[in-house]
Write an enzyme that holds these catalytic residues in place. Structure first.
Site, mmCIF file in Angstrom:
data_model
loop_
_atom_site.group_PDB
_atom_site.id
_atom_site.type_symbol
_atom_site.label_atom_id
_atom_site.label_comp_id
_atom_site.label_asym_id
_atom_site.label_seq_id
_atom_site.Cartn_x
_atom_site.Cartn_y
_atom_site.Cartn_z
ATOM 1 N N GLY A 208 4.624 47.722 -77.327
ATOM 2 C CA GLY A 208 6.023 47.478 -77.705
ATOM 3 C C GLY A 208 6.281 45.982 -77.648
ATOM 4 O O GLY A 208 7.348 45.545 -77.233
ATOM 5 N N ASP A 231 2.841 47.697 -81.833
ATOM 6 C CA ASP A 231 4.246 48.052 -82.092
ATOM 7 C C ASP A 231 4.287 48.953 -83.313
ATOM 8 O O ASP A 231 3.255 49.191 -83.959
ATOM 9 C CB ASP A 231 5.127 46.802 -82.267
ATOM 10 N N LYS A 267 6.773 45.239 -71.458
ATOM 11 C CA LYS A 267 7.883 44.340 -71.104
ATOM 12 C C LYS A 267 9.164 44.806 -71.787
ATOM 13 O O LYS A 267 9.230 44.871 -73.016
ATOM 14 C CB LYS A 267 7.547 42.905 -71.515
ATOM 15 N N HIS A 271 12.722 50.723 -70.060
ATOM 16 C CA HIS A 271 14.168 50.942 -69.830
ATOM 17 C C HIS A 271 14.874 51.560 -71.050
ATOM 18 O O HIS A 271 16.005 51.991 -70.959
ATOM 19 C CB HIS A 271 14.879 49.672 -69.331
HETATM 20 N N1 SAH Z 1 8.371 43.741 -75.373
HETATM 21 C C1 SAH Z 1 9.359 43.095 -76.209
HETATM 22 C C2 SAH Z 1 10.188 44.062 -77.039
HETATM 23 C C3 SAH Z 1 10.976 45.071 -76.268
HETATM 24 S S1 SAH Z 1 12.004 46.060 -77.313
HETATM 25 C C4 SAH Z 1 10.231 42.195 -75.379
HETATM 26 O O1 SAH Z 1 10.133 42.146 -74.179
HETATM 27 O O2 SAH Z 1 11.055 41.493 -75.966
HETATM 28 C C5 SAH Z 1 11.050 47.557 -77.403
HETATM 29 C C6 SAH Z 1 9.930 47.501 -78.416
HETATM 30 O O3 SAH Z 1 9.271 48.772 -78.408
HETATM 31 C C7 SAH Z 1 10.416 47.283 -79.848
HETATM 32 O O4 SAH Z 1 9.686 46.226 -80.429
HETATM 33 C C8 SAH Z 1 10.108 48.610 -80.539
HETATM 34 O O5 SAH Z 1 9.788 48.480 -81.916
HETATM 35 C C9 SAH Z 1 8.907 49.093 -79.734
HETATM 36 N N2 SAH Z 1 8.661 50.540 -79.846
HETATM 37 C C10 SAH Z 1 9.573 51.530 -79.869
HETATM 38 N N3 SAH Z 1 8.978 52.738 -80.003
HETATM 39 C C11 SAH Z 1 7.634 52.482 -80.062
HETATM 40 C C12 SAH Z 1 6.495 53.319 -80.202
HETATM 41 N N4 SAH Z 1 6.622 54.643 -80.290
HETATM 42 N N5 SAH Z 1 5.273 52.747 -80.221
HETATM 43 C C13 SAH Z 1 5.145 51.390 -80.127
HETATM 44 N N6 SAH Z 1 6.192 50.534 -79.989
HETATM 45 C C14 SAH Z 1 7.425 51.071 -79.960
#
Ligand code: SAH
Length: 367
Positions: A208, A231, A267, A271
């Site tokens: 993610g 992602d 990260k 949540h």
């Molecule tokens: N780690 C980053 C983004 C957090 S937001 C930071 O700290 O800024 C959460 C992220 O999870 C988003 O980019 C979203 O696209 C990703 N996400 C949501 N569902 C997902 C899935 N099933 N598999 C992989 N990534 C996912």
């Protein structure tokens, strides 16, 4: 009879009550004014003038209609009272000639994070966007509904989850795309304070990881770590799928499978999800890493509520943040809530919670 009400309450209590109720009920005026100041570029205008500007300076630099300057003054007064700007009366040049309009506005510590290279301002239009704010009008309705019927607060208010809306609604600012700088800034603090958690790793997958802003900071500081960002396909775009230095982008679904690595980084991801979903994600993470004695671990960077009970501002921030997450079925967890998830996902119970900035923490869990 006419004074019956006052017989039961002192004028002082009435004032305390009224001010508390007004500050709560009209709290949104504060958020809207902050959003407006960011939209108009007021923090930048003050910053460009060397950190101090009069109302007239701000009006010129931000293209405010001259007839509205007295109204701008109201907003600057509010945002100065509430801790975004400083307000300093210009020095009286003698004879008591200084006018109230000679006030100079400056940037508080908070406002310095709305300008320059460590600019956190993109989070303001996201959290104060019409779609997010209007969701909260459905809150009482949501409380009365069966959990399965209601979905998230956002879904009840708008008929689809926020991620679906983000892909079809241009009015919905993207949190991921806009969170590049806060994300990098915080990662730098983590590396400065807890850099040892990355030492010795030969590979890491940032699950993610969005557009890889955090991964980039890790890759720059630890060039020997082979970094992968996982992602969703619509986030990992064509431009990023190509390997970028020592970062490799993979489009996929963390609920299905996660690329193998010494460590998995999550990260600000967990949540967003319910306990049940977090357990599923963590089980996939466990499959992706080697055994503990071979260095396998999951690094979670997220909030751990309750670390600063004695500080009212920080406790209030934790409670507001946790309530805000309700909008998307997310949650900010305390130590006990985290512990339960780790144990349900089959991780060892000697995890480490390391506070970095108040409640913002790094957690290491081991298979
Ligand atoms: N780690 C980053 C983004 C957090 S937001 C930071 O700290 O800024 C959460 C992220 O999870 C988003 O980019 C979203 O696209 C990703 N996400 C949501 N569902 C997902 C899935 N099933 N598999 C992989 N990534 C996912």
């Amino acid at each position: 009879m006419a004074l019956r009400l006052l017989a039961e309450v002192s004028p002082q209590d009435l004032l305390i009550g009224l001010s508390e109720l007004h500050n709560h009920a009209l709290g949104y005026v504060k958020s809207m004014s902050l959003k407006c100041a960011v939209d108009l570029g007021i923090p930048d205008a003050i910053h460009r003038r060397g950190g101090s500007a009069t109302l007239a300076d701000i009006a010129i630099d931000t293209d405010i209609n001259p007839a509205k300057v007295p109204d701008l003054k109201r907003m600057m007064e509010l945002l100065s009272t509430s801790g975004i700007f400083t307000a300093t009366a210009a020095k009286d040049s003698g004879g008591g000639s200084s006018k109230p309009d000679d006030v100079s506005y400056g940037l508080t510590t908070a406002c310095r994070f709305l300008v320059g290279w460590r600019n956190l301002s993109p989070m303001v239009p996201f959290v104060v966007s019409p779609l997010v704010v209007s969701s909260f009008f459905s809150l009482s309705d949501w409380f009365r509904k069966e959990p399965s019927a209601a979905g998230s607060l956002f879904e009840l208010a708008h008929g689809c989850p926020q991620w679906e809306m983000a892909s079809k609604e241009p009015r919905m600012p993207r949190s991921t795309a806009s969170s590049t700088n806060p994300c990098q800034l915080f990662l730098e603090v983590v590396i400065l304070d807890k850099g040892r958690i990355f030492r010795g790793l030969s590979s890491l997958v940032d699950v993610g990881g969005g557009h890889g802003a955090a991964t980039q900071v890790i890759a720059n500081s630890f060039p020997r770590i082979k970094c992968t960002v996982l992602d969703l396909p619509h986030v990992v775009s064509k431009e990023t799928t190509a390997s970028d230095g020592n970062i490799h982008f993979v489009a996929g679904d963390m609920f299905e499978s996660i690329p193998h690595a010494d460590a998995v980084l999550l990260k600000n991801v967990l949540h967003d999800w319910s306990d049940e979903d977090c357990v599923k994600i963590l089980k996939r993470c466990k499959e992706a890493i080697p055994a503990r004695n071979e260095g396998g671990k999951v690094i979670i960077i997220d909030m751990v509520r309750g670390s600063a009970q004695e500080d009212r501002k920080i406790s209030e921030m934790e409670a507001i943040q946790n309530m805000f997450m309700l909008c998307i079925n997310g949650v900010e967890r305390d130590m006990h809530e985290w512990k339960k998830i780790f144990s349900d996902a089959g991780f060892s119970d000697d995890y480490k919670i390391m506070p970095v900035l108040g409640p913002y923490s790094v957690i290491e869990i081991y298979p």
